[in-house]
Write an enzyme that holds these catalytic residues in place. Structure first.
Site, PDB file in Angstrom:
ATOM      1  N   LYS A 192       0.547  -1.124   0.134  1.00  7.07           N
ATOM      2  CA  LYS A 192       0.352  -0.113  -0.138  1.00  7.07           C
ATOM      3  C   LYS A 192       0.730   1.374   0.374  1.00  7.07           C
ATOM      4  CE  LYS A 192      -4.198   2.098   1.182  1.00  7.07           C
ATOM      5  NZ  LYS A 192      -5.340   2.117   0.727  1.00  7.07           N
ATOM      6  N   GLU A 248      -1.947  -1.961  -3.947  1.00  5.04           N
ATOM      7  CA  GLU A 248      -3.607  -1.120  -2.937  1.00  5.04           C
ATOM      8  C   GLU A 248      -3.316   0.670  -3.341  1.00  5.04           C
ATOM      9  OE1 GLU A 248      -5.578  -2.175  -0.006  1.00  5.04           O
ATOM     10  OE2 GLU A 248      -7.023  -0.416  -0.656  1.00  5.04           O
TER      11      GLU A 248
HETATM   12  N1  LIG Z   1     -18.160  -8.436   0.573  1.00  5.87           N
HETATM   13  C1  LIG Z   1     -17.944  -7.480   1.457  1.00  5.87           C
HETATM   14  N2  LIG Z   1     -18.898  -7.998   2.684  1.00  5.87           N
HETATM   15  C2  LIG Z   1     -18.990  -7.072   3.620  1.00  5.87           C
HETATM   16  N3  LIG Z   1     -18.495  -6.200   3.988  1.00  5.87           N
HETATM   17  C3  LIG Z   1     -17.093  -5.620   2.987  1.00  5.87           C
HETATM   18  C4  LIG Z   1     -17.160  -6.446   1.732  1.00  5.87           C
HETATM   19  N4  LIG Z   1     -16.542  -6.150   1.095  1.00  5.87           N
HETATM   20  C5  LIG Z   1     -15.714  -4.575   1.547  1.00  5.87           C
HETATM   21  N5  LIG Z   1     -16.345  -4.387   3.017  1.00  5.87           N
HETATM   22  C6  LIG Z   1     -16.838  -3.628   4.140  1.00  5.87           C
HETATM   23  O1  LIG Z   1     -16.875  -2.485   3.037  1.00  5.87           O
HETATM   24  C7  LIG Z   1     -15.397  -1.621   3.847  1.00  5.87           C
HETATM   25  C8  LIG Z   1     -15.029  -1.251   2.378  1.00  5.87           C
HETATM   26  O2  LIG Z   1     -13.824  -2.119   2.123  1.00  5.87           O
HETATM   27  P1  LIG Z   1     -12.804  -1.865   1.235  1.00  5.87           P
HETATM   28  O3  LIG Z   1     -12.328  -1.098   3.059  1.00  5.87           O
HETATM   29  O4  LIG Z   1     -11.928  -2.800   1.449  1.00  5.87           O
HETATM   30  O5  LIG Z   1     -12.676  -0.735   0.811  1.00  5.87           O
HETATM   31  P2  LIG Z   1     -10.881   0.609   0.037  1.00  5.87           P
HETATM   32  O6  LIG Z   1     -11.636   0.341  -1.670  1.00  5.87           O
HETATM   33  O7  LIG Z   1     -10.183  -0.834   0.179  1.00  5.87           O
HETATM   34  O8  LIG Z   1     -10.998   1.874   1.322  1.00  5.87           O
HETATM   35  P3  LIG Z   1     -10.079   2.671   0.973  1.00  5.87           P
HETATM   36  O9  LIG Z   1     -10.508   3.915   0.113  1.00  5.87           O
HETATM   37  O10 LIG Z   1     -10.123   2.864   2.763  1.00  5.87           O
HETATM   38  O11 LIG Z   1      -8.552   1.508   1.440  1.00  5.87           O
HETATM   39  C9  LIG Z   1     -15.012  -2.100   5.074  1.00  5.87           C
HETATM   40  O12 LIG Z   1     -15.101  -2.106   5.650  1.00  5.87           O
HETATM   41  C10 LIG Z   1     -14.896  -3.503   4.583  1.00  5.87           C
HETATM   42  O13 LIG Z   1     -14.719  -4.631   5.709  1.00  5.87           O
HETATM   43 MG   LIG Z   2      -8.541  -0.271   1.102  1.00  5.16          MG
END
Ligand SMILES: Nc1ncnc2c1ncn2[C@@H]1O[C@H](COP(=O)(O)OP(=O)(O)OP(=O)(O)O)[C@@H](O)[C@H]1O
Ligand SMILES: [Mg+2]
Length: 249
Positions: free
Chosen positions: A37, A112
């Site tokens: 990251k 990421e």
């Molecule tokens: N398939 C899923 N089922 C349930 N919850 C999910 C699922 N996918 C993601 N989440 C939840 O949704 C939220 C956002 O997901 P994630 O952190 O992967 O997004 P991101 O795009 O990486 O965000 P950021 O921009 O902050 O890096 C988190 O709380 C994660 O646990």
């Molecule tokens: Mg993320």
């Protein structure tokens, strides 16, 4: 080392969950996988508290220091450029290059991004520029429902305008929502209008997001074999060297 840059149409769309699942799936195929990251904002500098890099590191199982997976962290939950400014510093692209080079001996590195592809890292480099610089094709994670056609097509168009290969789109159900008509029709429409395959649709599974939980949910909606087939079609030279002198935006 082969690599993939997991970006998204927005923040909070499921990039970390998809990247984490992908790392574990690649490891199950026998690969040594690095996780990176490059810049993470909105996290505790001392390494405590929840953070994307922690889940990525757990998935990679490499037991390395935080600096390997998250070489550049800031407390303010802002775009990296602004978060760095508020910390009275500038992000060193050279140090990010060094960070990815640590994984040179690995089979794969899963990177990421923060937010989406146009998110600025410095005045002259955005997330797309970093993927270009490192010669990485991108995987775009997007929301499944209404609005995603616009966000997905904009992201794909921007990636292509920067000369990036788009491996595919993954739609991730991050919240409980009825599988409405838009969610049902969006995958084929995105494919039809962009020519980019929707490689997976990740179901909503409310569980504490450990690396194992992420792997399980991502495996439900994404076939790693399908992703690798597409990757091979796009990336001619499997071991394309990472460039450290690519163009900046
Ligand atoms: N398939 C899923 N089922 C349930 N919850 C999910 C699922 N996918 C993601 N989440 C939840 O949704 C939220 C956002 O997901 P994630 O952190 O992967 O997004 P991101 O795009 O990486 O965000 P950021 O921009 O902050 O890096 C988190 O709380 C994660 O646990
Ligand atoms: Mg993320």
């Amino acid at each position: 080392m082969r690599g993939i840059f997991v970006s998204g149409t927005d923040t909070g769309v499921g990039k970390t969950v998809v990247a984490t699942g992908l790392i574990r799936m690649l490891r199950r195929l026998g690969s040594r996988v690095g996780a990176l990251k490059p810049v993470e904002t909105g996290v505790e500098i001392d390494g405590t508290g929840p953070a994307d890099w922690r889940l990525l590191a757990e998935a990679a199982g490499i037991g390395c220091p935080r600096e390997w997976v998250a070489p550049c962290v800031f407390p303010d939950p802002l775009a990296p450029l602004e978060a760095a400014r508020r910390s009275h510093t500038a992000i060193s692209i050279g140090s990010l290059d060094q960070a990815i080079q640590r994984f040179d001996a690995f089979d794969w590195v899963v990177v990421e991004g923060a937010g989406g592809l146009a998110v600025p890292i410095t005045e002259s480099l955005d997330m797309a520029g970093l993927a270009v610089r490192w010669n990485l094709p991108v995987l775009i994670v997007a929301r499944p429902g209404l609005g995603t056609i616009n966000h997905s097509l904009l992201s794909i168009t921007y990636a292509r305008s920067r000369g990036l290969e788009v491996v595919g789109v993954v739609l991730c159900h991050t919240v409980a929502a009825p599988d409405d008509v838009s969610a049902q029709t969006n995958p084929s429409l995105i494919q039809e209008l962009s020519g980019v395959p929707v490689l997976g649709i990740i179901p909503y599974r409310p569980a504490a997001m450990t690396a194992r939980a992420a792997e399980l949910v991502v495996t439900e909606g994404l076939s790693v074999e399908k992703l690798l087939l597409r990757y091979r079609q796009l990336v001619n030279a499997w071991a394309a060297p990472l460039s450290s002198s690519g163009s900046e935006r």
